[in-house]
Enzyme design. Structure first.
Site, PDB file in Angstrom:
ATOM      1  N   ARG A 170     -19.902 -35.574  -4.093  1.00  0.00           N
ATOM      2  CA  ARG A 170     -20.839 -35.841  -5.186  1.00  0.00           C
ATOM      3  C   ARG A 170     -21.440 -37.240  -5.073  1.00  0.00           C
ATOM      4  NH1 ARG A 170     -20.282 -33.131 -10.945  1.00  0.00           N
ATOM      5  NH2 ARG A 170     -22.530 -33.073 -11.258  1.00  0.00           N
ATOM      6  N   PHE A 227     -26.040 -29.606 -10.765  1.00  0.00           N
ATOM      7  CA  PHE A 227     -24.676 -29.280 -11.173  1.00  0.00           C
ATOM      8  C   PHE A 227     -24.395 -29.735 -12.597  1.00  0.00           C
ATOM      9  CE2 PHE A 227     -24.440 -29.586  -6.564  1.00  0.00           C
ATOM     10  CZ  PHE A 227     -23.713 -28.456  -6.246  1.00  0.00           C
ATOM     11  N   HIS A 228     -23.454 -29.060 -13.240  1.00  0.00           N
ATOM     12  CA  HIS A 228     -22.884 -29.529 -14.498  1.00  0.00           C
ATOM     13  C   HIS A 228     -22.200 -30.864 -14.206  1.00  0.00           C
ATOM     14  CE1 HIS A 228     -20.159 -29.615 -17.982  1.00  0.00           C
ATOM     15  NE2 HIS A 228     -20.999 -28.753 -18.538  1.00  0.00           N
ATOM     16  N   TYR A 229     -21.981 -31.676 -15.216  1.00  0.00           N
ATOM     17  CA  TYR A 229     -21.349 -32.979 -14.970  1.00  0.00           C
ATOM     18  C   TYR A 229     -19.870 -32.857 -14.616  1.00  0.00           C
ATOM     19  CZ  TYR A 229     -19.548 -32.701 -19.765  1.00  0.00           C
ATOM     20  OH  TYR A 229     -18.910 -32.307 -20.911  1.00  0.00           O
ATOM     21  N   ARG A 230     -19.274 -31.704 -14.855  1.00  0.00           N
ATOM     22  CA  ARG A 230     -17.855 -31.530 -14.545  1.00  0.00           C
ATOM     23  C   ARG A 230     -17.648 -31.183 -13.073  1.00  0.00           C
ATOM     24  NH1 ARG A 230     -16.775 -28.394 -20.029  1.00  0.00           N
ATOM     25  NH2 ARG A 230     -16.263 -30.222 -21.298  1.00  0.00           N
TER      26      ARG A 230
END
Length: 178
Positions: free
Chosen positions: A112, A126-129
């Site tokens: 990431r 992407f989602h932040y998770r």
């Protein structure tokens, strides 16, 4: 085909570990459903880098990527970083709505960091998770050290993703209690 429950698995191979001085040389993606069944494999992309850039790799990366044939594939590739990002994004848009899937993989925070630096449009999809299989590996090593998942070590992006998915299945079966 799009489903917000689908998971995006990604793996990058890089010239080193520092996103400010090193670059992405290979990337691959796999889409699974929430039960970890593979729905689709995305493009496996060797990202062109100059000989000058490749010469800056440390001994481990030079040996590993040279031995796997990746360094030669990178030299021969005509795909730029921007093109690799666009191709990957085009693929995942078919399967997963924006910001619904965590980024999935092993030690995925490292990948990431490189996406944030070199492929920000893709990283933003992407989602932040994060769904990081290495978290379970670390917990199992401490709480159930008898559990061992045997990994290969090709350090090729698609192989690494397949292995990460298999490893998560292993922990689901042997470590996570329903």
């Amino acid at each position: 085909m799009q489903n917000k429950q689908n998971l995006i698995w990604i793996d990058l191979e890089m010239t080193g570990l520092d996103p400010d001085t090193d670059v992405i040389i290979e990337m691959a993606t796999i889409i699974t459903d929430s039960e970890l069944n593979t729905l689709a494999e995305g493009p496996v992309i060797a990202v062109h880098q100059s000989d000058e850039t490749l010469a800056k790799m440390d001994e481990w990366n030079t040996r590993q990527h040279g031995g796997s044939g990746l360094t030669q594939r990178v030299r021969e590739s005509t795909i730029s970083m921007a093109e690799a990002e666009a191709q990957t994004l085009e693929f995942i848009k078919l399967w997963v709505p924006e910001r619904s899937s965590p980024i999935c993989g092993n030690s995925i925070c490292q990948d990431r960091r490189f996406l944030y630096r070199h492929m920000p449009t893709l990283e933003n999809w992407f989602h932040y998770r994060n769904l990081d299989v290495s978290t379970l590996k670390e917990l199992a090593a401490r709480w159930s050290p008898e559990l061992k998942f045997k990994k290969g070590s090709t350090h090729l992006a698609l192989d690494d993703i397949r292995e990460s998915i298999a490893e998560l299945r292993f922990y689901r079966e042997h470590f996570i209690k329903p």
